[in-house]
Design a protein around this motif. Structure first.
Motif, mmCIF file in Angstrom:
data_model
loop_
_atom_site.group_PDB
_atom_site.id
_atom_site.type_symbol
_atom_site.label_atom_id
_atom_site.label_comp_id
_atom_site.label_asym_id
_atom_site.label_seq_id
_atom_site.Cartn_x
_atom_site.Cartn_y
_atom_site.Cartn_z
ATOM 1 N N ASP A 78 0.829 -1.209 0.000
ATOM 2 C CA ASP A 78 0.000 0.000 0.000
ATOM 3 C C ASP A 78 0.859 1.253 0.000
ATOM 4 O O ASP A 78 1.928 1.297 0.599
ATOM 5 C CB ASP A 78 -0.905 0.022 1.240
ATOM 6 C CG ASP A 78 -2.010 -1.013 1.158
ATOM 7 O OD1 ASP A 78 -2.336 -1.450 0.040
ATOM 8 O OD2 ASP A 78 -2.537 -1.386 2.220
ATOM 9 N N ARG A 79 0.366 2.289 -0.680
ATOM 10 C CA ARG A 79 0.933 3.632 -0.623
ATOM 11 C C ARG A 79 0.071 4.432 0.346
ATOM 12 O O ARG A 79 -1.084 4.095 0.565
ATOM 13 C CB ARG A 79 0.894 4.295 -2.005
ATOM 14 C CG ARG A 79 1.793 3.646 -3.025
ATOM 15 C CD ARG A 79 1.604 4.283 -4.396
ATOM 16 N NE ARG A 79 1.938 5.685 -4.400
ATOM 17 C CZ ARG A 79 3.081 6.186 -4.874
ATOM 18 N NH1 ARG A 79 3.981 5.396 -5.371
ATOM 19 N NH2 ARG A 79 3.303 7.474 -4.850
ATOM 20 N N THR A 88 2.242 15.036 0.300
ATOM 21 C CA THR A 88 2.906 14.147 -0.650
ATOM 22 C C THR A 88 4.372 14.498 -0.861
ATOM 23 O O THR A 88 5.101 13.738 -1.492
ATOM 24 C CB THR A 88 2.222 14.210 -2.027
ATOM 25 O OG1 THR A 88 2.496 15.478 -2.649
ATOM 26 C CG2 THR A 88 0.727 13.997 -1.913
ATOM 27 N N ARG A 91 8.096 12.355 0.393
ATOM 28 C CA ARG A 91 8.471 11.014 -0.049
ATOM 29 C C ARG A 91 9.415 11.110 -1.236
ATOM 30 O O ARG A 91 9.185 11.880 -2.154
ATOM 31 C CB ARG A 91 7.243 10.212 -0.435
ATOM 32 C CG ARG A 91 6.240 10.056 0.704
ATOM 33 C CD ARG A 91 5.125 9.116 0.377
ATOM 34 N NE ARG A 91 5.523 7.727 0.310
ATOM 35 C CZ ARG A 91 5.754 6.945 1.361
ATOM 36 N NH1 ARG A 91 5.703 7.452 2.568
ATOM 37 N NH2 ARG A 91 6.067 5.694 1.211
ATOM 38 N N TRP A 139 -5.255 3.726 -5.179
ATOM 39 C CA TRP A 139 -4.028 3.135 -4.645
ATOM 40 C C TRP A 139 -2.991 4.180 -4.269
ATOM 41 O O TRP A 139 -1.843 3.866 -3.991
ATOM 42 C CB TRP A 139 -3.483 2.107 -5.646
ATOM 43 C CG TRP A 139 -4.552 1.111 -5.952
ATOM 44 C CD1 TRP A 139 -4.894 0.027 -5.201
ATOM 45 C CD2 TRP A 139 -5.471 1.159 -7.039
ATOM 46 N NE1 TRP A 139 -5.978 -0.608 -5.762
ATOM 47 C CE2 TRP A 139 -6.348 0.074 -6.896
ATOM 48 C CE3 TRP A 139 -5.650 2.009 -8.131
ATOM 49 C CZ2 TRP A 139 -7.375 -0.194 -7.791
ATOM 50 C CZ3 TRP A 139 -6.664 1.748 -9.012
ATOM 51 C CH2 TRP A 139 -7.519 0.657 -8.839
ATOM 52 N N ASN A 141 -1.762 6.663 -6.164
ATOM 53 C CA ASN A 141 -0.956 7.220 -7.255
ATOM 54 C C ASN A 141 -1.495 8.593 -7.624
ATOM 55 O O ASN A 141 -2.700 8.765 -7.807
ATOM 56 C CB ASN A 141 -0.999 6.285 -8.473
ATOM 57 C CG ASN A 141 -0.402 4.940 -8.153
ATOM 58 O OD1 ASN A 141 0.757 4.836 -7.795
ATOM 59 N ND2 ASN A 141 -1.207 3.899 -8.260
#
Length: 151
Positions: A78-79, A88, A91, A139, A141
């Motif tokens: 998993d993200r 965000t 990362r 997910w 993205n």
């Protein structure tokens, strides 16, 4: 940021390079194909098995020049889920890919109507003459939509 950019280098040994696709890891092929089809109107262009996985190339509704390659199957970690763009930026690695659209606001309104997670509302960045916004797939993205605006 420069206001002018260097000329294209047609003498480079890499002059023929052009974007083709971005690979996205997802846990389940059928679920991902359904989401990208229903939410983004992407079309499945080609699929192939790869061990326990399925690889599939999806193109936007009216563009065959760029594709997303789904790498689908068991073992996908998993993200994090994002609801703010600022969350965000801590990362390393792949962050997002961007698609140019005619009207960011209209596209984001339709994505929101379709139940897509909005991560950043449309905003202008005048020094690069762009309006942009971000959304995410289930997910985690990230995707950016951008349009050219007057500076």
């Amino acid at each position: 940021m420069p206001t002018t950019f260097p000329e294209a280098n047609h003498q480079s040994p890499f002059a023929s390079w052009k974007g083709d696709h971005a690979g996205i890891r997802v846990p389940d092929f059928a679920t991902a194909v359904a989401w990208y089809g229903e939410k983004l109107d992407f079309r499945v262009m080609h699929t192939m098995p790869y061990g326990e996985m399925t690889f599939g190339f999806l193109s936007p509704a009216a563009d065959d020049s760029f594709r997303i390659e789904l790498l689908a199957g068991p073992g996908a970690a998993d993200r994090p889920a994002y609801d703010q763009l600022s969350d965000t930026l801590n990362r390393s690695g792949w962050h997002h890919f961007c698609m140019i659209v005619e009207d960011v606001d209209a596209a984001m309104t339709e994505l929101e109507r379709r139940g897509v997670t909005i991560v950043s509302r449309p905003r202008d960045v005048h020094h690069i003459s762009r309006r942009f916004a971000f959304f995410a797939d289930p997910w985690g993205n990230l995707f950016e939509l951008t349009q050219v605006i007057d500076a």
